[in-house]
Design a protein around this motif. Sequence first.
Motif, PDB file in Angstrom:
ATOM      1  N   ASP A 102       0.536  -1.253  -0.120  1.00  0.00           N
ATOM      2  CA  ASP A 102      -0.113   0.124  -0.077  1.00  0.00           C
ATOM      3  C   ASP A 102       0.856   0.912  -0.016  1.00  0.00           C
ATOM      4  O   ASP A 102       0.644   2.308  -0.554  1.00  0.00           O
ATOM      5  CB  ASP A 102      -0.841  -0.716   0.730  1.00  0.00           C
ATOM      6  N   ILE A 103       2.193   1.344   0.822  1.00  0.00           N
ATOM      7  CA  ILE A 103       3.181   2.587   0.573  1.00  0.00           C
ATOM      8  C   ILE A 103       3.685   2.577  -0.785  1.00  0.00           C
ATOM      9  O   ILE A 103       3.313   3.574  -1.315  1.00  0.00           O
ATOM     10  CB  ILE A 103       3.944   2.638   2.308  1.00  0.00           C
ATOM     11  N   ALA A 104       3.983   1.544  -1.316  1.00  0.00           N
ATOM     12  CA  ALA A 104       5.030   1.800  -2.321  1.00  0.00           C
ATOM     13  C   ALA A 104       3.658   2.239  -3.223  1.00  0.00           C
ATOM     14  O   ALA A 104       3.702   2.971  -4.273  1.00  0.00           O
ATOM     15  CB  ALA A 104       5.627   0.113  -2.858  1.00  0.00           C
ATOM     16  N   ARG A 105       2.509   1.602  -3.504  1.00  0.00           N
ATOM     17  CA  ARG A 105       1.743   2.213  -4.399  1.00  0.00           C
ATOM     18  C   ARG A 105       1.366   3.231  -4.912  1.00  0.00           C
ATOM     19  O   ARG A 105       1.170   4.014  -4.999  1.00  0.00           O
ATOM     20  CB  ARG A 105      -0.073   0.690  -4.713  1.00  0.00           C
ATOM     21  N   ALA A 106       0.877   4.200  -3.265  1.00  0.00           N
ATOM     22  CA  ALA A 106       0.279   5.273  -3.027  1.00  0.00           C
ATOM     23  C   ALA A 106       1.925   6.040  -3.509  1.00  0.00           C
ATOM     24  O   ALA A 106       0.932   6.504  -4.242  1.00  0.00           O
ATOM     25  CB  ALA A 106       0.595   5.249  -1.201  1.00  0.00           C
ATOM     26  N   TYR A 107       2.910   5.701  -3.639  1.00  0.00           N
ATOM     27  CA  TYR A 107       4.133   6.637  -3.927  1.00  0.00           C
ATOM     28  C   TYR A 107       3.832   7.008  -5.776  1.00  0.00           C
ATOM     29  O   TYR A 107       4.148   8.092  -5.280  1.00  0.00           O
ATOM     30  CB  TYR A 107       5.375   6.920  -3.037  1.00  0.00           C
ATOM     31  N   SER A 108       4.115   5.151  -5.462  1.00  0.00           N
ATOM     32  CA  SER A 108       3.898   4.903  -7.313  1.00  0.00           C
ATOM     33  C   SER A 108       2.729   6.378  -8.136  1.00  0.00           C
ATOM     34  O   SER A 108       2.767   6.638  -9.168  1.00  0.00           O
ATOM     35  CB  SER A 108       4.026   3.147  -7.120  1.00  0.00           C
ATOM     36  N   SER A 109       1.467   6.104  -6.829  1.00  0.00           N
ATOM     37  CA  SER A 109       0.062   7.397  -7.728  1.00  0.00           C
ATOM     38  C   SER A 109       0.829   8.712  -7.101  1.00  0.00           C
ATOM     39  O   SER A 109      -0.286   8.957  -7.075  1.00  0.00           O
ATOM     40  CB  SER A 109      -0.931   6.268  -7.013  1.00  0.00           C
ATOM     41  N   HIS A 110       1.612   8.535  -6.629  1.00  0.00           N
ATOM     42  CA  HIS A 110       2.155  10.316  -6.315  1.00  0.00           C
ATOM     43  C   HIS A 110       1.377  10.879  -5.471  1.00  0.00           C
ATOM     44  O   HIS A 110       1.359  11.929  -5.484  1.00  0.00           O
ATOM     45  CB  HIS A 110       1.692  10.855  -7.522  1.00  0.00           C
ATOM     46  N   ALA A 111       1.332   9.907  -4.140  1.00  0.00           N
ATOM     47  CA  ALA A 111       0.448  10.369  -3.040  1.00  0.00           C
ATOM     48  C   ALA A 111       2.001  11.217  -2.493  1.00  0.00           C
ATOM     49  O   ALA A 111       3.305  11.568  -2.736  1.00  0.00           O
ATOM     50  CB  ALA A 111       0.514   8.738  -1.943  1.00  0.00           C
ATOM     51  N   ASN A 112       1.477  12.776  -1.907  1.00  0.00           N
ATOM     52  CA  ASN A 112       2.863  13.262  -1.676  1.00  0.00           C
ATOM     53  C   ASN A 112       3.335  12.731  -0.210  1.00  0.00           C
ATOM     54  O   ASN A 112       4.465  13.131   0.618  1.00  0.00           O
ATOM     55  CB  ASN A 112       1.765  15.240  -1.290  1.00  0.00           C
ATOM     56  N   CYS A 113       2.417  12.226   0.140  1.00  0.00           N
ATOM     57  CA  CYS A 113       2.234  12.027   1.816  1.00  0.00           C
ATOM     58  C   CYS A 113       1.846  10.484   2.120  1.00  0.00           C
ATOM     59  O   CYS A 113       0.395  10.522   2.258  1.00  0.00           O
ATOM     60  CB  CYS A 113       2.614  12.715   3.359  1.00  0.00           C
ATOM     61  N   TYR A 114       2.576   9.605   3.643  1.00  0.00           N
ATOM     62  CA  TYR A 114       2.025   8.925   3.436  1.00  0.00           C
ATOM     63  C   TYR A 114       1.901   7.897   4.786  1.00  0.00           C
ATOM     64  O   TYR A 114       2.842   8.350   5.480  1.00  0.00           O
ATOM     65  CB  TYR A 114       1.981   7.086   2.734  1.00  0.00           C
ATOM     66  N   ILE A 115       0.968   8.422   5.715  1.00  0.00           N
ATOM     67  CA  ILE A 115       0.963   8.656   7.540  1.00  0.00           C
ATOM     68  C   ILE A 115      -0.172   7.341   7.620  1.00  0.00           C
ATOM     69  O   ILE A 115      -0.928   7.063   7.627  1.00  0.00           O
ATOM     70  CB  ILE A 115       0.682   9.498   8.236  1.00  0.00           C
ATOM     71  N   SER A 116       0.484   6.143   8.530  1.00  0.00           N
ATOM     72  CA  SER A 116      -0.644   5.361   9.139  1.00  0.00           C
ATOM     73  C   SER A 116      -0.787   5.872  10.503  1.00  0.00           C
ATOM     74  O   SER A 116      -0.409   6.727  10.933  1.00  0.00           O
ATOM     75  CB  SER A 116       0.287   3.577   9.497  1.00  0.00           C
ATOM     76  N   LYS A 117      -2.918   5.609  10.519  1.00  0.00           N
ATOM     77  CA  LYS A 117      -3.498   6.337  11.966  1.00  0.00           C
ATOM     78  C   LYS A 117      -2.610   5.747  13.075  1.00  0.00           C
ATOM     79  O   LYS A 117      -2.953   3.812  12.821  1.00  0.00           O
ATOM     80  CB  LYS A 117      -4.737   6.378  11.629  1.00  0.00           C
ATOM     81  N   PRO A 118      -2.046   6.355  14.199  1.00  0.00           N
ATOM     82  CA  PRO A 118      -1.932   5.227  15.158  1.00  0.00           C
ATOM     83  C   PRO A 118      -3.639   5.739  16.033  1.00  0.00           C
ATOM     84  O   PRO A 118      -4.078   5.686  15.891  1.00  0.00           O
ATOM     85  CB  PRO A 118      -1.445   6.614  16.035  1.00  0.00           C
ATOM     86  N   VAL A 119      -3.602   4.491  16.698  1.00  0.00           N
ATOM     87  CA  VAL A 119      -4.662   3.930  17.578  1.00  0.00           C
ATOM     88  C   VAL A 119      -4.632   4.691  18.387  1.00  0.00           C
ATOM     89  O   VAL A 119      -6.285   4.933  19.285  1.00  0.00           O
ATOM     90  CB  VAL A 119      -4.615   1.896  18.035  1.00  0.00           C
ATOM     91  N   ASP A 120      -3.943   5.267  19.123  1.00  0.00           N
ATOM     92  CA  ASP A 120      -3.432   5.785  20.468  1.00  0.00           C
ATOM     93  C   ASP A 120      -4.007   6.845  20.281  1.00  0.00           C
ATOM     94  O   ASP A 120      -3.290   8.050  19.384  1.00  0.00           O
ATOM     95  CB  ASP A 120      -2.243   5.308  20.892  1.00  0.00           C
ATOM     96  N   LEU A 121      -5.079   7.702  21.004  1.00  0.00           N
ATOM     97  CA  LEU A 121      -5.094   8.768  21.140  1.00  0.00           C
ATOM     98  C   LEU A 121      -4.390  10.487  21.264  1.00  0.00           C
ATOM     99  O   LEU A 121      -4.480  11.261  19.994  1.00  0.00           O
ATOM    100  CB  LEU A 121      -6.589   9.721  21.532  1.00  0.00           C
ATOM    101  N   GLU A 122      -3.742   9.879  22.039  1.00  0.00           N
ATOM    102  CA  GLU A 122      -2.204  10.629  21.854  1.00  0.00           C
ATOM    103  C   GLU A 122      -1.526  10.967  20.650  1.00  0.00           C
ATOM    104  O   GLU A 122      -1.114  12.537  20.514  1.00  0.00           O
ATOM    105  CB  GLU A 122      -1.657  10.610  23.314  1.00  0.00           C
ATOM    106  N   GLN A 123      -1.586   9.742  20.639  1.00  0.00           N
ATOM    107  CA  GLN A 123      -0.231   9.378  18.792  1.00  0.00           C
ATOM    108  C   GLN A 123      -1.612  10.143  17.971  1.00  0.00           C
ATOM    109  O   GLN A 123      -0.427  10.644  17.235  1.00  0.00           O
ATOM    110  CB  GLN A 123       0.007   7.871  18.832  1.00  0.00           C
ATOM    111  N   PHE A 124      -2.467  10.499  17.686  1.00  0.00           N
ATOM    112  CA  PHE A 124      -3.129  10.344  16.798  1.00  0.00           C
ATOM    113  C   PHE A 124      -3.705  12.048  16.378  1.00  0.00           C
ATOM    114  O   PHE A 124      -3.289  12.700  15.588  1.00  0.00           O
ATOM    115  CB  PHE A 124      -4.585   9.674  17.585  1.00  0.00           C
ATOM    116  N   LEU A 125      -3.530  12.542  18.123  1.00  0.00           N
ATOM    117  CA  LEU A 125      -3.721  14.520  17.926  1.00  0.00           C
ATOM    118  C   LEU A 125      -2.336  14.852  18.253  1.00  0.00           C
ATOM    119  O   LEU A 125      -2.411  15.732  16.586  1.00  0.00           O
ATOM    120  CB  LEU A 125      -3.656  14.453  19.564  1.00  0.00           C
ATOM    121  N   ARG A 126      -0.928  14.651  17.254  1.00  0.00           N
ATOM    122  CA  ARG A 126       0.675  14.243  17.414  1.00  0.00           C
ATOM    123  C   ARG A 126       0.719  13.927  15.914  1.00  0.00           C
ATOM    124  O   ARG A 126       1.010  15.235  15.805  1.00  0.00           O
ATOM    125  CB  ARG A 126       0.922  13.212  18.223  1.00  0.00           C
TER     126      ARG A 126
END
Length: 148
Positions: A102-126
């Motif tokens: 998914d990461i490779a395909r996103a960048y191959s499709s010219h995504a500007n950035c790829y971020i995995s959503k954290p499950v922890d609320l505090e990390q998500f807010l960060r």
Amino acid sequence: MITRAIEILLVEDNPGDARLTLEAFKEGKVINNVTVVRDGVEAMAYLRRQQPYSEAKHPDIILLDLNLPRKDGREVLAEIKSDEHLRQIPVVVLTTSTAEEDIARAYSSHANCYISKPVDLEQFLRVASSIESFWLNFVKLPHGAVDV
């Protein structure tokens, strides 16, 4: 110095994640308007200003989930980046997937950035704060450069 609200299109089908993202950006330092659409079909209708989005504002940035109903986020990304009227809009993939393909395909499709959503609320807010800090404070966005 930002003198107007930044227009953010959030493409997210999970109501909890959408609510968290909205709250995180509401708490931010940059004035913004976040519009939420729930699937890929709605996202493309919004971007192309098709009904019921004929009055939609041109987004400065798109936050895109990959796992969406009706039209997958991978398809949406490919459509955005292949459309001469939309390709300049930065797309930040914000998804639960950590799969290398998914990461490779996103960048191959010219995504500007790829971020995995954290499950922890505090990390998500960060993460939201980091997106705001980088994309809305430091990066020069092409607002209004192309009008569909």
